[in-house]
Motif scaffolding. Sequence first.
Motif, PDB file in Angstrom:
ATOM      1  N   TYR A  66      10.951  64.342  43.719  1.00  9.26           N
ATOM      2  CA  TYR A  66      11.414  65.138  42.573  1.00  9.26           C
ATOM      3  C   TYR A  66      10.300  65.241  41.547  1.00  9.26           C
ATOM      4  O   TYR A  66       9.348  64.458  41.550  1.00  9.26           O
ATOM      5  N   SER A  67      10.430  66.234  40.695  1.00 12.41           N
ATOM      6  CA  SER A  67       9.519  66.372  39.566  1.00 12.41           C
ATOM      7  C   SER A  67      10.349  66.284  38.292  1.00 12.41           C
ATOM      8  O   SER A  67      11.549  66.537  38.302  1.00 12.41           O
ATOM      9  N   GLY A  68       9.710  65.904  37.211  1.00 10.37           N
ATOM     10  CA  GLY A  68      10.437  65.746  35.951  1.00 10.37           C
ATOM     11  C   GLY A  68      10.996  64.342  35.823  1.00 10.37           C
ATOM     12  O   GLY A  68      10.528  63.401  36.468  1.00 10.37           O
ATOM     13  N   ASN A  69      12.024  64.212  34.987  1.00  8.81           N
ATOM     14  CA  ASN A  69      12.637  62.912  34.735  1.00  8.81           C
ATOM     15  C   ASN A  69      13.415  62.414  35.943  1.00  8.81           C
ATOM     16  O   ASN A  69      13.955  63.205  36.714  1.00  8.81           O
ATOM     17  N   GLN A  70      13.481  61.091  36.082  1.00 12.83           N
ATOM     18  CA  GLN A  70      14.226  60.497  37.187  1.00 12.83           C
ATOM     19  C   GLN A  70      15.693  60.888  37.072  1.00 12.83           C
ATOM     20  O   GLN A  70      16.314  60.701  36.025  1.00 12.83           O
ATOM     21  N   PRO A  71      16.266  61.459  38.120  1.00  8.75           N
ATOM     22  CA  PRO A  71      17.672  61.860  38.078  1.00  8.75           C
ATOM     23  C   PRO A  71      18.608  60.651  37.977  1.00  8.75           C
ATOM     24  O   PRO A  71      18.335  59.595  38.541  1.00  8.75           O
ATOM     25  N   ALA A  72      19.695  60.827  37.278  1.00  8.58           N
ATOM     26  CA  ALA A  72      20.730  59.805  37.186  1.00  8.58           C
ATOM     27  C   ALA A  72      21.636  59.910  38.406  1.00  8.58           C
ATOM     28  O   ALA A  72      21.736  60.973  39.024  1.00  8.58           O
ATOM     29  N   VAL A  73      22.301  58.814  38.765  1.00  6.08           N
ATOM     30  CA  VAL A  73      23.272  58.875  39.850  1.00  6.08           C
ATOM     31  C   VAL A  73      24.487  59.663  39.373  1.00  6.08           C
ATOM     32  O   VAL A  73      24.715  59.827  38.184  1.00  6.08           O
ATOM     33  N   GLY A  74      25.242  60.166  40.332  1.00  7.18           N
ATOM     34  CA  GLY A  74      26.387  61.022  40.022  1.00  7.18           C
ATOM     35  C   GLY A  74      26.029  62.461  40.337  1.00  7.18           C
ATOM     36  O   GLY A  74      24.970  62.755  40.903  1.00  7.18           O
TER      37      GLY A  74
END
Length: 112
Positions: A66-74
């Motif tokens: 991924y690029s950008g901020n680390q995705p949150a779960v959910g």
Amino acid sequence: MDTAMNGFAENAATFRCEKQIAAGTPVMVTESGVVAAADGAFCGVALSWRDGYAAVQLSGYVSLPYSGNQPAVGYQVFTAGTDGSVQAAAAGTDGVKRLVVDADSTHVGFIL
């Protein structure tokens, strides 16, 4: 991660794909029975390419850069970039809603 999602509900189909793409590339349907590397909303992830055809995983667990901020779960909304990574969809952008089950500093794992 102490658990494994690999193999969960995997489902794949074969599509025509004129331009060679690498395994792990998010793809989109461009015309009837044809896929190409996605730039925006995506339907699945290429598993392989050979002689103008791509095997595309349409469901199950995948892990992609991924690029950008680390995705949150959910549940998160993603788009695919031209570099083969995914990123959070910008406001007003068509994306795909996916269930994120794990993420680290480089990859996000989600259910297609």
